[in-house]
Design a protein around this motif. Structure first.
Motif, PDB file in Angstrom:
ATOM      1  N   ALA A  80      37.772  21.226  75.260  1.00 10.43           N
ATOM      2  CA  ALA A  80      36.640  21.477  76.156  1.00 10.43           C
ATOM      3  C   ALA A  80      36.940  22.528  77.212  1.00 10.43           C
ATOM      4  N   ALA A  81      38.161  22.982  77.325  1.00 13.99           N
ATOM      5  CA  ALA A  81      38.556  23.863  78.418  1.00 13.99           C
ATOM      6  C   ALA A  81      37.733  25.147  78.498  1.00 13.99           C
ATOM      7  N   ALA A  82      37.270  25.649  77.378  1.00 18.27           N
ATOM      8  CA  ALA A  82      36.549  26.921  77.383  1.00 18.27           C
ATOM      9  C   ALA A  82      35.094  26.791  77.826  1.00 18.27           C
ATOM     10  N   LEU A  83      34.570  25.586  77.876  1.00 17.38           N
ATOM     11  CA  LEU A  83      33.165  25.387  78.214  1.00 17.38           C
ATOM     12  C   LEU A  83      33.009  24.984  79.671  1.00 17.38           C
ATOM     13  N   ASN A  84      31.819  25.251  80.212  1.00 19.86           N
ATOM     14  CA  ASN A  84      31.535  24.907  81.602  1.00 19.86           C
ATOM     15  C   ASN A  84      31.502  23.405  81.801  1.00 19.86           C
ATOM     16  N   GLY A  85      31.785  22.991  83.011  1.00 18.17           N
ATOM     17  CA  GLY A  85      31.734  21.580  83.360  1.00 18.17           C
ATOM     18  C   GLY A  85      32.996  21.174  84.094  1.00 18.17           C
ATOM     19  N   PHE A  86      32.901  20.010  84.728  1.00 18.66           N
ATOM     20  CA  PHE A  86      34.031  19.539  85.533  1.00 18.66           C
ATOM     21  C   PHE A  86      34.573  18.195  85.063  1.00 18.66           C
ATOM     22  N   GLY A  87      34.043  17.662  83.974  1.00 20.77           N
ATOM     23  CA  GLY A  87      34.539  16.393  83.471  1.00 20.77           C
ATOM     24  C   GLY A  87      34.015  15.197  84.246  1.00 20.77           C
ATOM     25  N   LEU A  88      32.792  15.282  84.758  1.00 23.52           N
ATOM     26  CA  LEU A  88      32.215  14.168  85.508  1.00 23.52           C
ATOM     27  C   LEU A  88      31.124  13.424  84.740  1.00 23.52           C
ATOM     28  N   GLY A  89      30.476  14.074  83.795  1.00 22.35           N
ATOM     29  CA  GLY A  89      29.332  13.493  83.101  1.00 22.35           C
ATOM     30  C   GLY A  89      29.624  12.166  82.424  1.00 22.35           C
ATOM     31  N   LEU A  90      30.701  12.110  81.651  1.00 24.66           N
ATOM     32  CA  LEU A  90      31.007  10.858  80.946  1.00 24.66           C
ATOM     33  C   LEU A  90      31.531   9.785  81.892  1.00 24.66           C
ATOM     34  N   ALA A  91      32.173  10.188  82.979  1.00 18.49           N
ATOM     35  CA  ALA A  91      32.606   9.207  83.983  1.00 18.49           C
ATOM     36  C   ALA A  91      31.380   8.575  84.646  1.00 18.49           C
ATOM     37  N   ILE A  92      30.384   9.385  84.958  1.00 13.54           N
ATOM     38  CA  ILE A  92      29.141   8.869  85.531  1.00 13.54           C
ATOM     39  C   ILE A  92      28.433   7.978  84.514  1.00 13.54           C
ATOM     40  N   THR A  93      28.405   8.413  83.265  1.00  8.36           N
ATOM     41  CA  THR A  93      27.780   7.614  82.213  1.00  8.36           C
ATOM     42  C   THR A  93      28.413   6.240  82.137  1.00  8.36           C
ATOM     43  N   ARG A  94      29.719   6.201  82.094  1.00  9.43           N
ATOM     44  CA  ARG A  94      30.397   4.900  81.984  1.00  9.43           C
ATOM     45  C   ARG A  94      30.081   3.998  83.176  1.00  9.43           C
ATOM     46  N   GLN A  95      30.175   4.543  84.376  1.00 10.63           N
ATOM     47  CA  GLN A  95      29.892   3.736  85.576  1.00 10.63           C
ATOM     48  C   GLN A  95      28.447   3.230  85.563  1.00 10.63           C
ATOM     49  N   ALA A  96      27.511   4.097  85.195  1.00  7.16           N
ATOM     50  CA  ALA A  96      26.095   3.708  85.180  1.00  7.16           C
ATOM     51  C   ALA A  96      25.837   2.592  84.178  1.00  7.16           C
TER      52      ALA A  96
END
Length: 176
Positions: A124-140
């Motif tokens: 995933a390193a080449a794509l935009n993002g900070f690695g928060l989406g799936l962490a938010i998904t799991r918490q939600a």
């Protein structure tokens, strides 16, 4: 910054959430329709094997974001002219939504790590993002009494499964 604040609030369990009685299939279908439209530009086919209505008391914004994060990730990591499949079913009073892509996938050793804040698969390193989406998904999803898992898809991509139990969807942090 907004994603970091959302994750911090979810992790701390702070803030009152607005709970509504919603058909989660309506939320999911809205996201799938938007994703289908956006995917056309890259030749990605989006399919949805839809379950019947699934009405639950939830924080609609959080569940929407959870569904959207997973579906948008599937599109983001899928190559042009590939397929993203969404399968939703109701099993023993639990809505199970599995989103499968044909992207590079995630090594088995990293499947749990992708749900940690600021973590992403090595591809995933080449794509935009900070690695928060799936962490938010799991918490939600966990705040609704559910769980999120990832596995390697049969075609080599990634499959992410979200499970939301109807009977406990309105509970927060174990409280009733």
């Amino acid at each position: 910054v907004g994603e970091i604040l959302t994750l911090a609030r979810l992790t701390a369990g702070s803030g009152d959430r607005a709970v509504q009685t919603l058909d989660l299939m309506d939320l999911l279908n809205e996201i799938v329709e938007d994703a289908t439209f956006e995917a056309q530009a890259r030749g990605i086919a989006v399919s949805h094997d839809r379950a019947a209505a699934f009405v639950a008391e939830v924080d609609g914004e959080l569940i929407y974001r959870a569904f959207e994060n997973v579906i948008r990730n599937a599109l983001k990591y899928s190559p042009d002219n590939s397929r993203v499949s969404i399968c939703s079913q109701i099993v023993d009073g639990t809505l199970r939504v599995t989103v499968t892509d044909e992207g590079p996938g995630v090594p088995v050793s990293e499947l749990e790590r992708i749900f940690q804040p600021f973590s992403r698969g090595t591809d995933a390193a080449a794509l935009n993002g900070f690695g928060l989406g799936l962490a938010i998904t799991r918490q939600a999803i966990e705040q609704h009494g559910g769980r999120v898992t990832a596995s390697t898809a049969a075609r080599g991509g990634l499959a992410v499964t979200l499970e939301i139990p109807q009977a406990t969807a309105h509970k927060r942090g174990g409280a009733t």
